[in-house]
Write an enzyme that holds these catalytic residues in place. Sequence first.
Site, mmCIF file in Angstrom:
data_model
loop_
_atom_site.group_PDB
_atom_site.id
_atom_site.type_symbol
_atom_site.label_atom_id
_atom_site.label_comp_id
_atom_site.label_asym_id
_atom_site.label_seq_id
_atom_site.Cartn_x
_atom_site.Cartn_y
_atom_site.Cartn_z
ATOM 1 N N PHE A 11 13.110 9.074 8.498
ATOM 2 C CA PHE A 11 12.464 10.146 9.234
ATOM 3 C C PHE A 11 11.000 9.816 9.515
ATOM 4 C CE2 PHE A 11 15.827 12.558 7.098
ATOM 5 C CZ PHE A 11 16.219 13.473 8.065
ATOM 6 N N ASP A 12 10.574 10.087 10.728
ATOM 7 C CA ASP A 12 9.152 10.232 10.990
ATOM 8 C C ASP A 12 8.721 11.519 10.284
ATOM 9 O OD1 ASP A 12 6.593 10.050 12.356
ATOM 10 O OD2 ASP A 12 7.347 11.622 13.681
ATOM 11 N N LEU A 13 7.416 11.686 10.054
ATOM 12 C CA LEU A 13 6.944 12.889 9.354
ATOM 13 C C LEU A 13 6.348 13.916 10.327
ATOM 14 C CD1 LEU A 13 6.437 14.345 6.650
ATOM 15 C CD2 LEU A 13 4.248 13.119 6.512
ATOM 16 N N ASP A 14 5.217 13.580 10.939
ATOM 17 C CA ASP A 14 4.538 14.521 11.836
ATOM 18 C C ASP A 14 5.341 14.750 13.106
ATOM 19 O OD1 ASP A 14 2.220 14.754 10.189
ATOM 20 O OD2 ASP A 14 1.517 12.823 10.937
ATOM 21 N N ASP A 170 9.936 11.862 16.939
ATOM 22 C CA ASP A 170 9.607 12.645 18.130
ATOM 23 C C ASP A 170 8.773 11.894 19.152
ATOM 24 O OD1 ASP A 170 7.348 12.704 16.336
ATOM 25 O OD2 ASP A 170 6.511 14.315 17.576
#
Length: 230
Positions: A11-14, A170
């Site tokens: 996963f990306d975070l932001d 995203d």
Amino acid sequence: MLLHKNHTVLFDLDGTIVRSRDGIVESIYAVLRDLGHEPDMSVDLTWVVGPPLEELIAHILAHYGDDRVHEAMALYRKHYESEGMHKSPVFDHMRNVIETLSAEGVRLFVATSKPRHLARKILHLRNLVQYFDGLSGARADDSGAEKPELIAAVLREHDIRREDALMIGDRRFDISGAHANHVRALGVLWGYGTREELTQAGADALVSQPSELLDAIRQQFAAAEAHPHA
């Protein structure tokens, strides 16, 4: 399909797990004021969530004719760690996604351009850190923030086969970073990248809402097993 321990989700975070725009933008405004500028509120800074810090700070300062990038980065770290990072709520339904994947035995990792220690603090703040098997992030000075290298480090250090992995993010950096490592990538539309950006980056699929993410993850792993060399 039922997921299992050989499946790995990065996963990306932001903009993927947490809604971090406000804390980041407010920290940037504080930096500009510290440097003697009045922030131009007509400039949309949504795009700043995702790129490596040095790149985005240099771009913003150029608007004010200022080249004090390293001074600004130090100020940003101070403001973000003291206040900004606390304004990063988890997107609705994302906690359920993470808990469900973990319960099914999926290995979970975070790959973020944010410094590793800050990303870990945010996961602690949101009571999510226990679900992740590892975290790949930039160094404390914000170096080493490129997504291809961050994703490669997770695969290498945890002995993960690329065909068993899926990246979720995203921004175009998440998609291109995954594809540089021959890993499938889902683009999510509740973050800070546009549909056009993610499509042009070559996302393997787009997901509109966190509530649709589990089904999309299952579909990607099913596709990978049906076409293992695609």
